[in-house]
Design an enzyme around this catalytic site. Structure first.
Site, PDB file in Angstrom:
ATOM      1  N   GLN A  85      56.504   6.557  11.282  1.00 58.40           N
ATOM      2  CA  GLN A  85      57.913   6.539  10.896  1.00 58.40           C
ATOM      3  C   GLN A  85      58.761   6.188  12.100  1.00 58.40           C
ATOM      4  O   GLN A  85      58.510   6.664  13.205  1.00 58.40           O
ATOM      5  CB  GLN A  85      58.345   7.901  10.352  1.00 58.40           C
ATOM      6  CG  GLN A  85      59.796   7.937   9.868  1.00 58.40           C
ATOM      7  CD  GLN A  85      60.126   9.247   9.178  1.00 58.40           C
ATOM      8  OE1 GLN A  85      59.234  10.033   8.885  1.00 58.40           O
ATOM      9  NE2 GLN A  85      61.398   9.476   8.907  1.00 58.40           N
ATOM     10  N   GLY A  86      59.735   5.316  11.877  1.00 56.65           N
ATOM     11  CA  GLY A  86      60.605   4.886  12.967  1.00 56.65           C
ATOM     12  C   GLY A  86      62.052   5.108  12.632  1.00 56.65           C
ATOM     13  O   GLY A  86      62.403   5.710  11.623  1.00 56.65           O
ATOM     14  N   GLY A  87      62.920   4.591  13.497  1.00 60.84           N
ATOM     15  CA  GLY A  87      64.348   4.816  13.329  1.00 60.84           C
ATOM     16  C   GLY A  87      64.930   4.137  12.108  1.00 60.84           C
ATOM     17  O   GLY A  87      66.005   4.474  11.652  1.00 60.84           O
ATOM     18  N   ASP A  94      62.200  -2.107  23.458  1.00 61.59           N
ATOM     19  CA  ASP A  94      61.507  -0.840  23.197  1.00 61.59           C
ATOM     20  C   ASP A  94      60.016  -1.007  23.437  1.00 61.59           C
ATOM     21  O   ASP A  94      59.204  -0.726  22.565  1.00 61.59           O
ATOM     22  CB  ASP A  94      61.782  -0.362  21.778  1.00 61.59           C
ATOM     23  CG  ASP A  94      61.508   1.144  21.640  1.00 61.59           C
ATOM     24  OD1 ASP A  94      61.550   1.846  22.671  1.00 61.59           O
ATOM     25  OD2 ASP A  94      61.247   1.589  20.527  1.00 61.59           O
TER      26      ASP A  94
END
Length: 821
Positions: free
Chosen positions: A540-542, A657
């Site tokens: 899960q990411g932003g 990132d």
């Protein structure tokens, strides 16, 4: 009686007349036999003399030539701390320190040594070196201290300028304040130990003039060094030192090199038969010796009027100033480069460009050098490293070429330099000289490397292709301008080097045909991911979750489901689809398709069996799978992928990132550069910083931020920096690596990592240089400077125990270009 008194008076008068120059007739002092104001030391061969001298009512200890009547001070001990009283003495204390005291016994200067040696002497040698050594040991390796390590404004034969790697001493010349004041002046003459060695004169860290790089025989910008038979010049670069020195081959001549109080560098010679100094050469000699006189890519030639010229393929950056004979703004390219079709202009008799930002490879020949430069799109020029015996090694320049000079012929200096030019300028360069105004009409003849008459047809064809491509681009722009305001919102804007879509919402305006990707039905993806079940969830990411999915054909994919609550989700989708679809690189995850239905926005990626790097790297059991060879391959692969994003893709793309973890986008604590984390400023150098952190993590198997260093206030960057300065960098290597590995490769990777995480972004190398450093063991690397964010205190238990997986992105900027996997 009167006669006797007269004789005594005459004797006293004669004694005080010669009082200042009476010598001890010895060359050493001891702890029990100091040197006083009325005495001097004389070297064994009576070449040099050491003693007190007076100027402007101040007293100094200095060295001069014994036999030359006009006293010329060559070295001063206490140049910035003169004796203000009428007398003083130089003595040895505690068998380890030379100390100069004034009339009251107060110390005004010391050699500052702490080595404890029994029975020492200080001796003046016949080469002018004043040394502190053990009494019965004359081996130079065992000198406790020597004046040659601390020069003032003069370089003597056998004396060295530059960096001694063993002692850490960097020997430089510093001018006198004025001709009569030996105090440290404004100008420094030194060896540039970064990049390709050359000599620089600087004032307040600003380069005033430079010699040009060393080419194996001489400095390329000092023609006066050519054909000098009475002396030999040497530049040493090895594991012990980077130094410049000269030696006299004619014993009947004295010579010295001086940086004077005006910043002029002069070489003096003196025939022992005449005892008179004369100037052998002086620099700067003309306007072209002034640093940057013709700006970047400009070429200075003192034999032409005006002296500044732009070579073929370049034009003045500021035409008005150029016409007024002000060339400081330099030249810019007339045509855009296209890496695949670029050529190289051969410039003869050139003082090579400023050399601090270069790559040097000692093993290649000139032909191999050209091939490497051709493949590397960032390579702006190349030249032979050593011009002796037909030439060997090569030097690559990246970025702007600064402070070039062309000489009239090879007898006057310089060497061949090969400068990258655009394909559209190739024909112009064949038989056409360089230009003073960008028109291509000038006196500086350049040649294209590898161009023959038989290739003219091919070049013409290439130029036609370039023309058609430009014409197509112009027509496309006209088409865009006719489309109207709503459709133009899909054009991309450039912001700080990152490609950013306009802020308007695309939702109902999306033309799926423009996405250039296969479209997937939402129902198909729901089935493939088992209705997006938690058992299929990969992470899960932003901006949402990623699920494992199996299509009806059996192909396994990764499905990224953008969050409905994310306001920027649709822009993220458009950004990734429009850009990643055009990215083709073996080290980048491919996007296979997309789906936009109702309010669902999904991206379909190729599935990575091994998930993310952190799954293995930070697991004490799994990380044993990662041998050194695998880790090095990973580092090199990531570097090549990042270089592609920064330079070789259709658009310059800033990742922002780069990390071993896949969960967080935009920015992750521990990986963000200082300028990004503190001020929100990002650039390709921000990615370089993150990549540097990643290198150190891969080498060590430890997180930069996390629980691995809880017993220290230093994070991984700080630990790496500390070990580097202690020459214990190998201690950073992951203990799980037990198989055979190359210590040089490990140390090189650590040094590259530290170069990438330097605090100041301008100090960090670009990815083109990083890739080159990772692929060669012979390319010279500079010493890293202070890293950014290398000290971190954990003030309370909650902070130190905070879970790494719970960290979130910071910074309000929401322009995320690529999602790292």
């Amino acid at each position: 009686m009167k006669s006797l008194h007269c004789h005594i008076s005459t004797f006293i008068f004669i004694f005080f007349l010669f009082y200042p120059i009476l010598s001890l007739a010895i060359d050493t002092i001891t702890p029990t036999q100091p040197l006083t104001t009325n005495q001097t030391l004389v070297s064994n061969g009576e070449v040099f003399e050491l003693g007190f001298f007076n100027t402007s009512n101040y007293l100094y200890i200095g060295i001069w030539y014994k036999q030359i009547e006009l006293r010329t001070i060559l070295w001063v001990a206490n140049r910035d701390t003169p004796i203000t009283s009428s007398s003083g003495s130089l003595t040895i204390v505690n068998n380890s320190n030379l100390v100069l005291v004034n009339q009251m016994g107060a110390v005004v200067w010391s050699s500052n040594q702490s080595t404890q040696v029994v029975n020492t002497v200080a001796q003046l040698l016949d080469n002018g070196n004043f040394v502190l050594r053990p009494e019965n040991d004359e081996n130079p390796e065992n000198y406790i201290w020597q004046s040659f390590d601390y020069p003032t404004d003069t370089l003597l034969p056998e004396m060295k300028l530059g960096w001694d790697r063993k002692s850490g001493i960097n020997r430089v010349l510093q001018s006198w304040k004025t001709n009569n004041d030996p105090k440290t002046g404004d100008y420094t003459f030194k060896v540039n130990i970064i990049g390709f060695p050359e000599l620089l004169t600087v004032k307040n860290e600003t380069i005033i003039w430079r010699t040009g790089p060393w080419n194996g025989m001489r400095f390329s910008g000092v023609p006066a060094m050519k054909g000098v038979s009475m002396m030999q010049f040497e530049l040493e670069e090895n594991s012990d030192e980077i130094s410049y020195s000269f030696e006299m081959l004619d014993s009947s001549v004295y010579s010295r090199l001086v940086i004077n109080s005006s910043g002029i560098n002069q070489r003096f010679v003196c025939a022992k038969s005449t005892n008179t100094w004369s100037v052998f050469w002086s620099f700067p000699d003309d306007l072209c010796d002034q640093f940057g006189e013709c700006g970047s890519f400009g070429i200075c030639d003192a034999s032409t009027a005006p002296i500044c010229n732009c070579t073929t393929g370049f034009r003045p950056k500021n035409q008005q100033a150029w016409d007024l004979r002000d060339g400081l703004d330099g030249c810019v390219r007339s045509s855009d480069l296209d890496c695949g079709s670029d050529g190289f202009l051969s410039m003869n008799n050139m003082k090579l460009p400023e050399s601090s930002n270069v790559f040097v490879d000692q093993t290649m020949n000139l032909s191999e050098c050209g091939a490497i430069c051709k493949k590397n799109c960032s390579c702006a020029a190349y030249a032979s490293m050593n011009i002796t015996e037909g030439g060997s090694g090569c030097v690559f320049w990246v970025g702007d070429l600064m402070d070039m000079r062309q000489y009239a012929d090879s007898e006057n200096g310089g060497q061949d330099l090969y400068v990258r030019v655009a394909a559209s300028d190739l024909l112009q360069s064949m038989g056409v000289g360089s230009s003073k105004n960008g028109s291509g009409n000038g006196n500086h003849v350049g040649k294209i490397v590898g161009i023959t008459a038989s290739t003219c047809v091919v070049l013409t064809f290439l130029l036609i292709l370039v023309y058609l491509k430009k014409k197509k681009t112009r027509n496309l722009k006209k088409s865009i301008n006719r489309r109207g305001p709503q459709e133009r919102t899909e054009d991309f804007l450039v912001n700080d080097g990152a490609i950013v879509p306009s802020r308007r919402d695309y939702y109902s305006k999306t033309s799926m045909d423009e996405l250039e990707l296969p479209l997937f039905d939402f129902t198909t993806l729901t089935t493939a991911t088992n209705n997006f079940s938690d058992t299929n969830k990969l992470g899960q990411g932003g901006f949402g979750c990623v699920y494992k999915g199996t299509l009806t054909e059996g192909e396994v994919v990764a499905v990224k489901r953008l969050s409905r609550i994310c306001e920027q989700g649709i822009e993220e989708l458009k950004n990734e689809v429009r850009l990643i679809a055009k990215l083709q690189h073996r080290n980048l995850v491919r996007v296979l398709g997309c789906s936009i239905e109702v309010k669902e926005k999904l991206l379909i990626y190729e599935y990575m069996d091994n998930k993310s790097l952190d799954m293995f790297l930070f697991d004490k059991e799994k990380n044993m799978i990662l041998s050194w060879k695998i880790r090095l391959d990973i580092i090199r692969g990531i570097a090549r992928g990042l270089l592609y994003l920064h330079q070789d893709s259709r658009f310059k793309i800033i990742h922002r990132d780069m990390k071993a973890k896949t969960k967080i986008v935009v920015g992750t604590y521990g990986y963000m550069s200082p300028e990004y984390a503190m001020d929100g400023h990002f650039s390709t150098k921000s990615d370089v910083f993150s990549f540097g952190v990643l290198i150190l993590e891969i080498v060590s198997g430890k997180r930069n931020r996390g629980s691995s260093n809880t017993n220290s206030q230093l994070n991984l960057l700080g630990q790496a920096w500390k070990l580097w300065n202690e020459d214990n960098s190998l201690e950073l290597l992951d203990e799980s690596i037990t198989a055979k590995f190359s210590e040089n490769e490990v140390l090189r990777c650590i040094q590259i990592g530290l170069l990438c995480v330097q605090e100041q972004s301008e100090d960090r190398p670009g990815m083109a240089k990083v890739v080159l450093l990772l692929s060669s063991e012979t390319v010279r690397m500079p010493r890293p400077k202070h890293p950014g964010f290398f000290i971190r205190k954990l003030n309370n238990e909650s902070e130190s125990s905070r879970k790494y997986d719970d960290l979130v992105s910071i910074n309000g900027i929401t322009i995320s270009i690529l999602d790292g996997r």
